[in-house]
Design an enzyme around this catalytic site. Sequence first.
Site, PDB file in Angstrom:
ATOM      1  N   HIS A  37       4.928  -1.799  26.721  1.00 15.78           N
ATOM      2  CA  HIS A  37       5.682  -1.002  27.701  1.00 15.78           C
ATOM      3  C   HIS A  37       5.591  -1.647  29.088  1.00 15.78           C
ATOM      4  O   HIS A  37       6.576  -1.714  29.821  1.00 15.78           O
ATOM      5  CB  HIS A  37       5.095   0.406  27.826  1.00 15.78           C
ATOM      6  CG  HIS A  37       5.196   1.245  26.587  1.00 15.78           C
ATOM      7  ND1 HIS A  37       4.098   1.684  25.903  1.00 15.78           N
ATOM      8  CD2 HIS A  37       6.271   1.742  25.944  1.00 15.78           C
ATOM      9  CE1 HIS A  37       4.485   2.422  24.875  1.00 15.78           C
ATOM     10  NE2 HIS A  37       5.799   2.464  24.873  1.00 15.78           N
ATOM     11  N   GLN A  61      13.547  13.319  17.512  1.00 15.69           N
ATOM     12  CA  GLN A  61      13.514  12.107  16.698  1.00 15.69           C
ATOM     13  C   GLN A  61      12.379  12.097  15.682  1.00 15.69           C
ATOM     14  O   GLN A  61      12.155  11.105  15.002  1.00 15.69           O
ATOM     15  CB  GLN A  61      13.485  10.853  17.575  1.00 15.69           C
ATOM     16  CG  GLN A  61      12.215  10.634  18.371  1.00 15.69           C
ATOM     17  CD  GLN A  61      12.373   9.496  19.364  1.00 15.69           C
ATOM     18  OE1 GLN A  61      13.001   9.635  20.402  1.00 15.69           O
ATOM     19  NE2 GLN A  61      11.796   8.338  19.055  1.00 15.69           N
ATOM     20  N   VAL A 176       5.165  -7.559  22.105  1.00 13.58           N
ATOM     21  CA  VAL A 176       3.871  -8.016  22.644  1.00 13.58           C
ATOM     22  C   VAL A 176       2.828  -7.744  21.560  1.00 13.58           C
ATOM     23  O   VAL A 176       2.800  -6.652  20.980  1.00 13.58           O
ATOM     24  CB  VAL A 176       3.523  -7.271  23.950  1.00 13.58           C
ATOM     25  CG1 VAL A 176       2.158  -7.705  24.469  1.00 13.58           C
ATOM     26  CG2 VAL A 176       4.595  -7.546  25.011  1.00 13.58           C
TER      27      VAL A 176
HETATM   28  O1  PAF Z   1      11.178   3.670  21.593  1.00 13.79           O
HETATM   29  C1  PAF Z   1      10.793   4.797  21.985  1.00 13.79           C
HETATM   30  O2  PAF Z   1       9.694   4.964  22.502  1.00 13.79           O
HETATM   31  C2  PAF Z   1      11.724   5.984  21.827  1.00 13.79           C
HETATM   32  O3  PAF Z   1      12.421   5.917  20.617  1.00 13.79           O
HETATM   33  C3  PAF Z   1      12.675   6.187  23.014  1.00 13.79           C
HETATM   34  C4  PAF Z   1      13.645   5.020  23.136  1.00 13.79           C
HETATM   35  C5  PAF Z   1      11.880   6.310  24.298  1.00 13.79           C
HETATM   36  C6  PAF Z   1      13.508   7.458  22.823  1.00 13.79           C
HETATM   37  O4  PAF Z   1      12.706   8.584  22.744  1.00 13.79           O
END
Ligand code: PAF
Length: 258
Positions: A37, A61, A176
Amino acid sequence: MELITSKQELRKAVNRARQEGKKIGLVPTMGYLHRGHLSLIERAIKDTDFVVVSIFVNPLQFGAGEDYEEYPRDLRRDSKLVEELGADVVFAPSVEEMYGSDHGTYVEVFGLTERLCGASRPGHFKGVTTVVSKLFNLVQPDLAFFGQKDAQQVAVLKKMVKDLDLPVEIIALPIVREEDGLALSSRNKYLNSKEREAALVLFKSLQLAEKLIGEGERQAEKIRRQMVDFINSEPLANIDYVEICSVDDLKPLKVLKG
Ligand code: PAF
């Protein structure tokens, strides 16, 4: 850095920046930030003038029986990391703030989402494209940054942007890895030491494929078969799928070209 939890405050902050002529960058995350990140945030800071990092564990999700409740969260630590890097805003809304109580509109990409991870996680990509559309509408970024670790997610989001003519460019950045090759992931936290060691079978299977291709093998099925056998030699590994696909449309390949 500002920590913002309301959509209205977020719009205000971004509008101010846009009025000042700033180029806006967005890094969508579910938090529990790791170096993967941070590499996205660093690049966003380099390429844009005003960087919003969203931290939101998106219930849409996650399927039934998945790890929504257990998903690691640490907003205080995450905000500190983002601040140290020099981003402008952390947007961390509650589920209620993000969706309200009567949310009923979804964004769904067809064609790319039924296979691979989509097959074992029905509804997952619909949740991703819906929340990312909302974030795009709230922030209206010029550039949005995602990791290539989630290769199918990147392909799906690029298709969404193209099909819906969204005025944003998706920048996908390299995986990474830990020194021994394990891809960084917030979910690595779930692994005990035996599982952590066993998980390396994934990276090693990719290295095996790379070696076979380097030696001249071009038949996808031959490479795939050897990867499957190699992963199956690890007792803790359970395969969802191993496929060799074209990077843009995710269609399975018979013969490797290029
Ligand atoms: O990759 C992620 O962490 C998630 O799928 C995202 C893109 C932040 C959407 O919730």
